[in-house]
Motif scaffolding. Sequence first.
Motif, PDB file in Angstrom:
ATOM      1  N   ILE A 139       0.827  -1.208   0.000  1.00  0.00           N
ATOM      2  CA  ILE A 139       0.000   0.000   0.000  1.00  0.00           C
ATOM      3  C   ILE A 139       0.866   1.265   0.000  1.00  0.00           C
ATOM      4  O   ILE A 139       0.476   2.306  -0.525  1.00  0.00           O
ATOM      5  N   HIS A 140       2.079   1.156   0.525  1.00  0.00           N
ATOM      6  CA  HIS A 140       2.978   2.309   0.572  1.00  0.00           C
ATOM      7  C   HIS A 140       3.367   2.782  -0.830  1.00  0.00           C
ATOM      8  O   HIS A 140       3.767   3.927  -1.028  1.00  0.00           O
ATOM      9  N   LEU A 141       3.266   1.873  -1.808  1.00  0.00           N
ATOM     10  CA  LEU A 141       3.621   2.196  -3.187  1.00  0.00           C
ATOM     11  C   LEU A 141       2.392   2.425  -4.056  1.00  0.00           C
ATOM     12  O   LEU A 141       2.506   2.673  -5.255  1.00  0.00           O
ATOM     13  N   ASP A 142       1.210   2.314  -3.455  1.00  0.00           N
ATOM     14  CA  ASP A 142      -0.046   2.531  -4.182  1.00  0.00           C
ATOM     15  C   ASP A 142      -1.096   2.993  -3.185  1.00  0.00           C
ATOM     16  O   ASP A 142      -1.972   2.236  -2.780  1.00  0.00           O
ATOM     17  N   ARG A 143      -1.000   4.254  -2.783  1.00  0.00           N
ATOM     18  CA  ARG A 143      -1.831   4.768  -1.700  1.00  0.00           C
ATOM     19  C   ARG A 143      -3.325   4.762  -2.019  1.00  0.00           C
ATOM     20  O   ARG A 143      -4.154   4.750  -1.128  1.00  0.00           O
TER      21      ARG A 143
ATOM     22  N   GLY B 267     -10.062   1.450  -5.114  1.00  0.00           N
ATOM     23  CA  GLY B 267     -10.410   0.617  -6.263  1.00  0.00           C
ATOM     24  C   GLY B 267      -9.203  -0.153  -6.754  1.00  0.00           C
ATOM     25  O   GLY B 267      -8.299   0.433  -7.353  1.00  0.00           O
ATOM     26  N   PHE B 268      -9.182  -1.433  -6.482  1.00  0.00           N
ATOM     27  CA  PHE B 268      -8.055  -2.271  -6.876  1.00  0.00           C
ATOM     28  C   PHE B 268      -8.266  -2.722  -8.315  1.00  0.00           C
ATOM     29  O   PHE B 268      -9.127  -3.554  -8.597  1.00  0.00           O
TER      30      PHE B 268
END
Length: 461
Positions: free
Chosen positions: A163-167, A172-173
């Motif tokens: 999650i740190h690289l895709d806040r 929406g995944f």
Amino acid sequence: MADTEVSSVVSDFIGFLNASPTAFHAVDEAKKRLQKVGYEQVIEREDWKLEAGKRYFFTRNHSTIVAFAIGKKYVAGNGFHVVGAHTDSPCLKLKPVSKVKKADYLEVGVQTYGGGLWHTWFDRDLTVAGRVMIREEKGGSVSYSHRLVRIEEPIMRVPTLAIHLDRGVNDGFKVNTQNHLLPVLATSVELNKEFAENGHHAILTQMIATKLGCQPDQICDFELQACDTQPSIVAGAAKEFIFSGRLDNLCMSFCSLKALIDATSSESDLENESGVRMVALFDHEEVGSNSAQGAGSPAMLDALSRITNSFTSDSKMLTKAIQRSFLVSADMAHALHPNYMDKHEENHQPKLHGGLVIKHNANQRYATNAVTSFIFREIAMKHNLPIQDFVVRNDTPCGSTIGPILASGVGIRTVDVGAPQLSMHSIREMCAVDDVKHSYEHFKAFFKEFSQLDTKITGDT
């Protein structure tokens, strides 16, 4: 049905699920069960010599199977009483050249098969299973054989991005199925001598060869898919659920197969039967059924024709037989989801524990009509079995099944039904224990009683 019998059916189903990671394995398991109780295999490329009162089956492509029991009172032109289901489920299938190497990671190139919930495949302990073509040499002659393979232990995984690289991931995944769905098999740090074997990672090819007891260069080709290694189980605080992959549609495949076996297990079962009791489990439903072994192929019509013609030379008898026949198209149904209740039409909300669901669609996405739903409902009433109805919301697209394909292709009366489940097309689905029992009982009653019930129904006159 007694609780002990319920647990017996369910434990049998769990065993079937755990033996069937692929359509090939499901058909192989079905074949073993049929042979164990005396069903005789017939081969499509050979002549058939059939007898009234006997039981038979054939396979096509090792991924479709049709089993049938001919009543002792059967004569050509009598009907077929069929439950149809499918053996395939959405999954990730290995590409012809599966070797992918990026940043010292060895990854496996896969294709998406069917309409899976692909986000559920991330962070699962995966393995591979499927069929392999093997070259064998004996006494100077070469032969080629089809072999099933399954590596039991987890060997790969599709890792999510931290999650740190895709806040914004929780907003929406979104999965790019080409770039993001590659399972990681190993790293080249550990495998300094890694090289390709026929377009696949050598370590993977070697694992398959070891499992099969052959050399890697004996492997000519294979059809493999990624599989979850977590076993199917009875679960829930009250042990009322089944958690498993491939419930769609191995649940209906199992229930129909067991119903046929148990409705034809003794000599007396076929004594007064004038029709043919049949189960047809097809491959490729999840991708439209358009294959040599799908429901869109002539497989069903071929079976009806060959059985009828084994007892007569009159070509008109097949047409008569089809009009006297009935198909239960059995494919899992959508149970009402407690967290998304607005997704169901308010008067048609199938529940877990509620029994088989009769599916209706005015636009013929399901093949049910008033006559066919009545017949199936009448059997439920006679045996005090629960039954439910489903219609999709008008503002939601409707899925489909093998029902309309076979109804239109063969001309057979059809009802579309299915047991209710949640998480359809996830890598891990769920259904209710007692709906497995209800489905099995309903199909078994259909086989035993349809001939008599059909004589009371007025047809086209």
